[in-house]
Design an enzyme around this catalytic site. Structure first.
Site, PDB file in Angstrom:
ATOM      1  N   TYR A 183      23.136 -69.158  42.283  1.00  0.00           N
ATOM      2  CA  TYR A 183      22.715 -68.156  41.314  1.00  0.00           C
ATOM      3  C   TYR A 183      22.672 -66.781  41.968  1.00  0.00           C
ATOM      4  O   TYR A 183      22.425 -66.636  43.167  1.00  0.00           O
ATOM      5  CB  TYR A 183      21.345 -68.495  40.712  1.00  0.00           C
ATOM      6  CG  TYR A 183      20.204 -68.601  41.715  1.00  0.00           C
ATOM      7  CD1 TYR A 183      19.531 -67.457  42.161  1.00  0.00           C
ATOM      8  CD2 TYR A 183      19.782 -69.834  42.188  1.00  0.00           C
ATOM      9  CE1 TYR A 183      18.486 -67.542  43.064  1.00  0.00           C
ATOM     10  CE2 TYR A 183      18.732 -69.935  43.093  1.00  0.00           C
ATOM     11  CZ  TYR A 183      18.084 -68.788  43.524  1.00  0.00           C
ATOM     12  OH  TYR A 183      17.039 -68.879  44.418  1.00  0.00           O
ATOM     13  N   ILE A 216      12.950 -66.752  42.948  1.00  0.00           N
ATOM     14  CA  ILE A 216      14.214 -66.375  43.573  1.00  0.00           C
ATOM     15  C   ILE A 216      14.104 -66.502  45.090  1.00  0.00           C
ATOM     16  O   ILE A 216      13.252 -65.865  45.716  1.00  0.00           O
ATOM     17  CB  ILE A 216      14.619 -64.939  43.178  1.00  0.00           C
ATOM     18  CG1 ILE A 216      14.621 -64.801  41.645  1.00  0.00           C
ATOM     19  CG2 ILE A 216      15.979 -64.607  43.769  1.00  0.00           C
ATOM     20  CD1 ILE A 216      15.513 -65.790  40.915  1.00  0.00           C
ATOM     21  N   GLU A 217      14.996 -67.320  45.655  1.00  0.00           N
ATOM     22  CA  GLU A 217      14.960 -67.638  47.073  1.00  0.00           C
ATOM     23  C   GLU A 217      16.208 -67.203  47.826  1.00  0.00           C
ATOM     24  O   GLU A 217      16.194 -67.124  49.048  1.00  0.00           O
ATOM     25  CB  GLU A 217      14.811 -69.163  47.244  1.00  0.00           C
ATOM     26  CG  GLU A 217      13.413 -69.680  47.087  1.00  0.00           C
ATOM     27  CD  GLU A 217      12.623 -69.493  48.362  1.00  0.00           C
ATOM     28  OE1 GLU A 217      13.014 -70.038  49.410  1.00  0.00           O
ATOM     29  OE2 GLU A 217      11.607 -68.795  48.313  1.00  0.00           O
ATOM     30  N   HIS A 218      17.294 -66.994  47.108  1.00  0.00           N
ATOM     31  CA  HIS A 218      18.584 -66.766  47.766  1.00  0.00           C
ATOM     32  C   HIS A 218      19.365 -65.665  47.061  1.00  0.00           C
ATOM     33  O   HIS A 218      19.076 -65.298  45.928  1.00  0.00           O
ATOM     34  CB  HIS A 218      19.416 -68.057  47.773  1.00  0.00           C
ATOM     35  CG  HIS A 218      18.785 -69.179  48.509  1.00  0.00           C
ATOM     36  ND1 HIS A 218      18.694 -69.219  49.876  1.00  0.00           N
ATOM     37  CD2 HIS A 218      18.183 -70.312  48.063  1.00  0.00           C
ATOM     38  CE1 HIS A 218      18.077 -70.325  50.247  1.00  0.00           C
ATOM     39  NE2 HIS A 218      17.756 -71.006  49.168  1.00  0.00           N
ATOM     40  N   ARG A 242       3.071 -67.310  46.695  1.00  0.00           N
ATOM     41  CA  ARG A 242       3.372 -68.618  47.269  1.00  0.00           C
ATOM     42  C   ARG A 242       2.963 -68.688  48.749  1.00  0.00           C
ATOM     43  O   ARG A 242       3.582 -68.079  49.611  1.00  0.00           O
ATOM     44  CB  ARG A 242       4.868 -68.888  47.110  1.00  0.00           C
ATOM     45  CG  ARG A 242       5.286 -70.309  47.341  1.00  0.00           C
ATOM     46  CD  ARG A 242       6.527 -70.667  46.544  1.00  0.00           C
ATOM     47  NE  ARG A 242       7.480 -69.596  46.422  1.00  0.00           N
ATOM     48  CZ  ARG A 242       8.672 -69.573  47.034  1.00  0.00           C
ATOM     49  NH1 ARG A 242       9.018 -70.556  47.835  1.00  0.00           N
ATOM     50  NH2 ARG A 242       9.511 -68.576  46.833  1.00  0.00           N
TER      51      ARG A 242
END
Length: 299
Positions: free
Chosen positions: A111, A155-157, A213
């Protein structure tokens, strides 16, 4: 015969016991928080159904995760083998007890939002496929009359571009509604402030809930108070609500034993007016450990 009299010592003991109990109850209730507990659902088929999660009565928000492919004209919802066609009834059932969101992103890498138009396209896809928008020819996997309550950004990447465009586009759909807010928004960034992926999206001011987080990252587990102070300084009031996101499994970095959470961490969190609750990763682990059941008792 000596006259009989009440036993004042026993009466005083009874009163003292009642007052002591009342004081204990007040102390317990004073640790409450207003936002309750959010949970991520959809990460393990053995977690049980969405309706089962809501029927525990523990959660005020349930986040279906994840829409893990987007940005290049393709979209994919990964809910770990659960059948999307059966979710409609569960979502409606849950919405009598909790809000239901869908989270976009996750731990995969398929994504991104390479252009402003890709962000607008994703917003339109979410609105017309899962939310209150209805458009002829658009397939709604949960059913035509099922509308989820909001979108979470996880969203991590990839590049951090255009998530602010996405947030603003989603929020713009609320303008046609007066009695409700059909496109509510939350974000679940890692603890480091500002988040490099979602900093610009959060800065738009349209994301009302932030699940900070503190798990899955050894730095966040070690420096939680330092980073928490940065978030609360940036968002000191409940105009933007802060949740502390923790794992329900001790096998995940950032796990906090409940006694330490209650006696050591919670008093620190409650100093911030913007702190409203906890977010639990994830429903499967919580089902095994009942971690959130103790947290709910403090609310």
């Amino acid at each position: 015969m000596a006259p009989t009299h009440p036993r004042p010592a026993a009466s005083l003991l009874l009163v003292a016991a009642i007052l002591s109990f009342a004081g204990l109850a007040t102390a317990i209730n004073s640790s409450g928080f207003t936002g309750g507990v959010t949970v991520f659902w959809g990460r393990n088929k053995d977690e049980g159904s969405l309706a089962e999660a809501c029927d525990t009565g523990r959660y005020t928000i349930v986040i279906i995760s994840f829409l893990d492919v987007f940005g290049h004209g393709k979209y994919h919802l990964d809910i770990s083998g659960h059948d999307p066609s059966t979710l409609g009834a569960d979502i409606k059932h849950c919405q009598s007890k909790a809000l239901v969101y869908i989270s976009i992103g996750g731990f995969g890498s398929n994504y991104s939002l390479p252009t402003n138009q890709s962000a607008i396209d994703l917003a339109d896809h979410l609105w017309y496929t899962y939310m209150a928008g209805h458009k002829e020819g658009v397939h709604r996997p949960f059913g035509d009359d099922v509308e989820i309550d909001g979108i979470d950004f996880f969203i991590e990447h990839g590049p951090p571009d255009n998530y602010d465009v996405l947030a603003n586009r989603l929020w713009s759909f609320n303008k046609g509604f007066r009695a409700r807010t059909p496109a509510q928004l939350s974000a679940t960034p890692r603890c480091r402030y500002p988040d490099r992926f979602l900093g610009k999206a959060i800065a738009t001011g349209v994301i009302g809930r932030i699940n900070v987080r503190f798990y899955g990252d050894s730095y966040c587990a070690t420096h939680w108070q330092q980073e928490w102070d940065k978030w609360t300084a940036a968002y000191p009031t409940q105009d933007i609500q802060l949740y502390v996101a923790l794992p329900a499994s001790e096998n995940v970095a950032g796990y906090i034993h409940l006694k330490s959470l209650h006696l050591g961490v919670l008093p620190v969190l409650q100093k911030a007016d913007s702190f409203v609750g906890f977010t639990i990763w994830d429903r499967y682990s919580d089902k095994l450990t009942n971690y959130s059941s103790s947290i709910v008792q403090w609310a």
